[in-house]
Design an enzyme around this catalytic site. Structure first.
Site, short mmCIF file in Angstrom:
data_model
loop_
_atom_site.label_atom_id
_atom_site.label_comp_id
_atom_site.label_asym_id
_atom_site.label_seq_id
_atom_site.Cartn_x
_atom_site.Cartn_y
_atom_site.Cartn_z
N ASN A 9 0.86 -1.34 0.03
CA ASN A 9 0.05 -0.07 0.13
C ASN A 9 0.83 1.34 -0.09
O ASN A 9 1.46 1.54 1.00
CB ASN A 9 -0.80 -0.09 1.23
CG ASN A 9 -2.08 1.19 1.27
OD1 ASN A 9 -1.98 2.12 0.27
ND2 ASN A 9 -2.28 1.41 2.39
N LYS A 11 -0.15 4.43 -0.33
CA LYS A 11 -0.87 5.35 0.55
C LYS A 11 -0.50 6.82 -0.51
O LYS A 11 -0.57 6.43 -1.80
CB LYS A 11 -0.19 5.60 1.86
CG LYS A 11 -0.35 4.08 2.69
CD LYS A 11 -0.20 4.56 4.14
CE LYS A 11 -0.43 3.15 4.95
NZ LYS A 11 -0.37 3.27 6.51
N HIS A 95 -9.63 0.54 4.83
CA HIS A 95 -8.41 0.66 5.63
C HIS A 95 -8.53 1.81 6.82
O HIS A 95 -9.19 2.83 6.75
CB HIS A 95 -7.37 1.43 4.69
CG HIS A 95 -5.81 1.44 5.21
ND1 HIS A 95 -5.66 2.35 6.12
CD2 HIS A 95 -4.93 0.76 5.06
CE1 HIS A 95 -4.31 2.13 6.44
NE2 HIS A 95 -3.85 1.18 5.98
N GLU A 97 -7.32 4.13 7.91
CA GLU A 97 -7.10 5.43 7.81
C GLU A 97 -8.33 6.17 7.28
O GLU A 97 -8.77 7.27 7.47
CB GLU A 97 -5.86 5.79 7.08
CG GLU A 97 -4.43 5.57 7.76
CD GLU A 97 -3.46 5.36 6.92
OE1 GLU A 97 -2.36 4.79 7.38
OE2 GLU A 97 -3.66 5.44 5.53
N GLU A 167 -5.41 -5.20 10.39
CA GLU A 167 -4.31 -4.16 10.97
C GLU A 167 -4.66 -3.56 12.22
O GLU A 167 -5.61 -2.93 12.37
CB GLU A 167 -4.50 -3.25 9.64
CG GLU A 167 -5.85 -2.80 9.17
CD GLU A 167 -5.80 -1.45 8.51
OE1 GLU A 167 -4.71 -1.12 7.87
OE2 GLU A 167 -6.95 -0.97 8.41
N GLY A 173 2.31 2.27 11.11
CA GLY A 173 3.32 3.63 10.82
C GLY A 173 3.81 3.92 12.20
O GLY A 173 4.64 4.95 12.36
N SER A 212 3.17 -2.27 10.54
CA SER A 212 4.64 -2.38 10.63
C SER A 212 5.43 -3.62 10.32
O SER A 212 6.09 -3.95 11.19
CB SER A 212 5.08 -1.83 12.03
OG SER A 212 4.62 -0.41 12.09
#
Length: 251
Positions: A9, A11, A95, A97, A167, A173, A212
Site C-alpha cells: 500500500n 498510500k 483501511h 485511515e 491491521e 506507521g 509495521s
C-alpha cells in the site's frame, strides 16, 4: 494450502519520477514465484504502474473506490468499473485511515466490498482495532463487528474472491507491531468467524497481517498458521525491504 499474498500500500506517496523508479526496480528485483504480489498506488499513478508492470506477474490495485457503481455524476470519485477499465485487479477497502480520518462506517465499507465484487475486482477487506480498544480487551469484539457488517450486507456466498487483512491500528506507521502470537490470535478468530457461516470460505480465505511489517519480523509473523501474507505500508516503498518481505512469505 493457501497461496501467500503480499500487498504493498503506497498510500499518498510518490511523484511521477519516484513511481517510475519504483516500478522499474520492481521489474528488476527477484520475487518468489510461489507468492502473489500486488501494489496499490495512488489513483493518479495507477495507469502508469499498470503499464510499467505489464510484463511482470505483479498485480495492481487501488487504495479505495466509490460506493457508487458504474459511471455518473459524482464529482471527484472513481468507480470500481473505471478501475477495472484501466487494468486494476484489486481494491483495498476499509483501511483504518479511511475509517478513522474520513469517517467510513462498517456499513459503508461493506457496501464498497459489494461494489468491488460486482465489478469483477477482488477486495482486500481491512479490519482492526485502535489502541484504546485493545487496552480495554475489545479487540475481538471490534473485529467481529466489522466482519459481521460485510457478511450481512454482501453475503458470505459472494466472498470467495475476497482477501481479509487484520491491521491493528496502533501498529500502523508507529514502528510497533503485534507479536506473532497476538496477530495469530486475531487471525484465528477471523477464520473462526468466517467458519460459522461457511467452512469452505474459512479454509480458503487468505488473511493478511498489516501493521509495521519489516524484513526483520516478517518471517515469524508469516510462520503463524493463520497468517497468509502481509499488507505492507512504508516498507513497500523500498524495493529491497519489500522483496525481502515477499521472500519471507514464500518461505
Amino acid at each position: 494450502m493457501r497461496r501467500p499474498l503480499v500487498a504493498g500500500n503506497w498510500k499518498m506517496n510518490g511523484t511521477c519520477a519516484s513511481v517510475g523508479e519504483l516500478t522499474l526496480s520492481l521489474n528488476e528485483v527477484a520475487l518468489p514465484e510461489d507468492v502473489d504480489v500486488v501494489v496499490l498506488p495512488p489513483y493518479i499513478y495507477i495507469d502508469r504502474v499498470v503499464s510499467g508492470l505489464a510484463n511482470s506477474l505483479i498485480g495492481v490495485g487501488a487504495q479505495n473506490c466509490s460506493v457508487k457503481p458504474g459511471f455518473g455524476a459524482l464529482t471527484g470519485e472513481v468507480s470500481a468499473a473505471q478501475l477495472k477499465d484501466i487494468g486494476c485487479d484489486w481494491v483495498l477497502v476499509g483501511h483504518s485511515e479511511r475509517r478513522i480520518e474520513l469517517g467510513e462506517s462498517d456499513e459503508l465499507v461493506a457496501e464498497k466490498v459489494g461494489v468491488v465484487l460486482g465489478a469483477g475486482l477482488r477486495p482486500i477487506i481491512c479490519v482492526g482495532e485502535e489502541l484504546s480498544e485493545r487496552q480495554s480487551g475489545r479487540t475481538l469484539e471490534i473485529v467481529r463487528r466489522q466482519l459481521n457488517a460485510v457478511m450481512r450486507i454482501v453475503g458470505v456466498e459472494l466472498l470467495g474472491e475476497a482477501v481479509f487483512a487484520y491491521e491493528p491500528v496502533w501498529a500502523i506507521g508507529s514502528g510497533l507491531s503485534a507479536t506473532p502470537e497476538q496477530a495469530q490470535e486475531v487471525h484465528a478468530a477471523i477464520r473462526a468467524r468466517l467458519a460459522e457461516n461457511s467452512k469452505e470460505l474459512a479454509e480458503k480465505a487468505r488473511i493478511l497481517y498489516g501493521g509495521s511489517v519489516k524484513p526483520e519480523n516478517a518471517q515469524k509473523l508469516f510462520g503463524m498458521a493463520d497468517i497468509d501474507g502481509g499488507l505492507i505500508g512504508g516498507a513497500s516503498l523500498k524495493v529491497n525491504d519489500f522483496s525481502a518481505i515477499c521472500r519471507a512469505a514464500g518461505n
